[in-house]
Design a protein around this motif. Structure first.
Motif, PDB file in Angstrom:
ATOM      1  N   THR A   1       1.009   0.513  -9.109  1.00 48.31           N
ATOM      2  CA  THR A   1       0.922  -0.248  -7.856  1.00 48.31           C
ATOM      3  C   THR A   1      -0.316   0.166  -7.080  1.00 48.31           C
ATOM      4  OG1 THR A   1       3.325  -0.517  -7.697  1.00 48.31           O
ATOM      5  CG2 THR A   1       2.070  -0.786  -5.667  1.00 48.31           C
ATOM      6  N   PHE A   2      -0.560   1.472  -7.045  1.00 51.18           N
ATOM      7  CA  PHE A   2      -1.774   1.983  -6.406  1.00 51.18           C
ATOM      8  C   PHE A   2      -3.016   1.387  -7.071  1.00 51.18           C
ATOM      9  CE2 PHE A   2      -5.174   5.216  -6.714  1.00 51.18           C
ATOM     10  CZ  PHE A   2      -5.537   5.292  -5.388  1.00 51.18           C
TER      11      PHE A   2
ATOM     12  N   LEU B   1      -3.427   6.732  -0.260  1.00 48.13           N
ATOM     13  CA  LEU B   1      -2.946   5.515  -0.905  1.00 48.13           C
ATOM     14  C   LEU B   1      -3.927   4.350  -0.776  1.00 48.13           C
ATOM     15  CD1 LEU B   1       0.817   5.719   0.139  1.00 48.13           C
ATOM     16  CD2 LEU B   1      -0.116   6.026  -2.163  1.00 48.13           C
TER      17      LEU B   1
ATOM     18  N   ILE C   1       0.836  -1.203   0.000  1.00 52.27           N
ATOM     19  CA  ILE C   1       0.000   0.000   0.000  1.00 52.27           C
ATOM     20  C   ILE C   1       0.876   1.260   0.000  1.00 52.27           C
ATOM     21  CG2 ILE C   1      -1.576   1.390   1.405  1.00 52.27           C
ATOM     22  CD1 ILE C   1      -3.045  -0.826   0.007  1.00 52.27           C
TER      23      ILE C   1
ATOM     24  N   PRO D   1       4.117   3.100  -3.308  1.00 51.45           N
ATOM     25  CA  PRO D   1       4.231   4.230  -4.235  1.00 51.45           C
ATOM     26  C   PRO D   1       5.130   5.361  -3.744  1.00 51.45           C
ATOM     27  CG  PRO D   1       1.980   3.443  -4.216  1.00 51.45           C
ATOM     28  CD  PRO D   1       2.713   2.667  -3.154  1.00 51.45           C
TER      29      PRO D   1
ATOM     30  N   ASN E   1      -3.477  -2.253  -6.240  1.00 50.58           N
ATOM     31  CA  ASN E   1      -4.020  -2.414  -4.892  1.00 50.58           C
ATOM     32  C   ASN E   1      -5.527  -2.157  -4.855  1.00 50.58           C
ATOM     33  OD1 ASN E   1      -1.506  -3.026  -3.782  1.00 50.58           O
ATOM     34  ND2 ASN E   1      -1.030  -0.890  -3.351  1.00 50.58           N
TER      35      ASN E   1
END
Length: 443
Positions: free
Chosen positions: A253-254, A121, A53, A56, A257
């Motif tokens: 990546t965010f 995030l 999480i 980033p 997730n």
């Protein structure tokens, strides 16, 4: 003083020269995975999810560090090839100073807005405390990670790739040892993992500062920097592809997730964390080789040694092709062993990650070409082409795939997003490799 960049490379010599950088990147990926291994097995799956999480934020720090180090390395190596050693040292000193200023400014900003950043995030209530503890310590020590990243590349440019390798390995061993001490023995949880990571970064950062400050007989060392705005701008522009790549990693990546929370909950975030760790391990081979060969390309480009450039390019294509097949085979055959390090075979995380990694690993067949093409154009100081390849590969294509494929394929669409994006990007890489061959005389 003789510079190893000036030697007449054959296949064996080039692989030998780039091997320290390759091993160093592989080792760095391994010891970054260590946090995840200890956290997932001792603290729990939610703690592992929390590491992804907050990832980033470290990605942004890495992005700027790589931009300065790769973009600057090309300029400095080119200065050396043009027989301008004093200018190379001044530019080197200026770029390191710029990196230090960025690190402290980002540190201050991050600590002031730590809570809102974590909420932004996407941290859930179950993950918030883990995120806060890990990211807070990381930000306190982020100047160490910036310096470590800068010196890792500049040791290669200085013709001392083994120095970066040795001290990265030492730092990695320190990280592993204190992960065990702080997480397993003392029970400090994610805070202990963050402290151990900072200690691992501190070793190569401090050694780099001492080496470039005290070794006045080397090809590179600190001198009084001369402010050259054009050099800084060109460094940023030339290294922008590498920065774009890591900024894109932060954004995607965010998005990974968010999608995993939607389709599979916190277990899905833990599973994608494991697969992304494995991806970093596999692609580190290509990144290490490409970063190791980049100063050689820059040096010979600056020297206008076209026969050597052509030889190096052919060798690189063979190396990338063979390694791509080996990495793909390793990923397919060894996925269970990699995932088992993080999660037991009886867990939902293992089952989900195992299925996903089988699809995800298709990307390794073409990733190497894209990474090398981007790095090579950076080495030629063609930041625009390098940035186009990286931006399309790691952001545009991947973003489109992540938004579109899950709608059609559900959870499998998330796993297939990276292979499809890499496949689209390799067409772009090949296009520019063919179009620019005469301009840079590498083929």
């Amino acid at each position: 003083m003789d510079n190893r960049l000036a030697q007449d490379f054959n296949a064996y010599g080039l692989i030998k020269f780039t091997l320290p950088s390759t091993i160093m990147l592989v080792f760095m990926s391994l010891y970054q995975m260590v946090d995840g291994v200890f956290v997932s097995n001792i603290v729990g799956e939610n703690a592992l999810s929390a590491l992804n999480i907050v990832y980033p934020i470290p990605s942004i720090i890495i992005a700027v560090s790589i931009m300065l180090s790769t973009g600057g390395s090309a300029i400095i190596a080119k200065n050396m090839g043009e027989r301008k050693p004093q200018e190379a040292k001044e530019n080197f000193s200026l770029i390191v100073l710029a990196g230090a200023i960025f690190a402290f400014a980002f540190q201050l900003f991050g600590l002031l807005f730590l809570g809102p950043l974590i909420r932004m995030l996407g941290a859930t209530e179950a993950l918030y405390d883990y995120c806060y503890n890990y990211l807070g310590i990381f930000l306190l020590t982020c100047p160490l990670s910036v310096m470590q990243m800068l010196f890792q590349n500049f040791f290669v440019t200085a013709g001392k790739p083994h120095w970066g390798l040795i001290w990265t390995i030492v730092g990695g061993c320190v990280n592993v040892l204190f992960d065990y001490v702080f997480v397993a023995v003392m029970g400090l949880g994610v805070s202990g993992a963050a402290i151990a990571t900072a200690m691992g970064y501190a070793i190569p950062a401090i050694v780099g500062l001492l080496y470039f400050s005290l070794n006045r007989k080397g090809t590179l060392y600190f001198v009084r920097p001369k402010f050259r705005g054009k050099v800084l701008l060109f460094t940023c522009a030339n290294g922008s592809s590498e920065m774009v790549n890591n900024i894109a990693v932060a954004i995607t990546t965010f998005l990974f997730n968010v999608l995993m929370l939607k389709y599979a909950g916190e277990v899905g975030v833990a599973a994608i964390t494991v697969v992304l760790y494995a991806q970093f391990l596999m692609t580190s081979v290509f990144m290490g080789f490409s970063s190791g060969v980049a100063p050689v390309i820059s040096f010979n480009f600056g020297k206008q040694n076209h026969p050597q450039l052509k030889k190096i390019f052919k060798i690189c294509l063979w190396v990338i092709g063979v390694v791509s097949l080996l990495v793909f085979a390793l990923a397919e055959l060894g996925s269970s062993l990699i995932i088992r390090v993080f999660a037991g075979p009886e867990t939902d995380v293992f089952a989900l990650a195992k299925h996903g990694f089988t699809l995800f690993s298709l990307s390794f067949l073409v990733t190497g070409v894209n990474i090398f093409a981007s790095a090579m154009f950076t080495a030629f100081s063609d930041g625009l082409v390098s940035a186009i390849i990286s931006f399309l590969r790691t952001f545009v294509f991947l973003l489109v795939c992540l938004l579109a494929l899950p709608l059609a394929l559900g959870l499998d669409g998330i796993w297939l997003a990276v292979p499809v994006a890499e496949g689209l990007a390799v067409a772009v890489s090949i296009y520019y490799l063919v179009r620019r061959r005469k301009r840079y005389c590498y083929a």
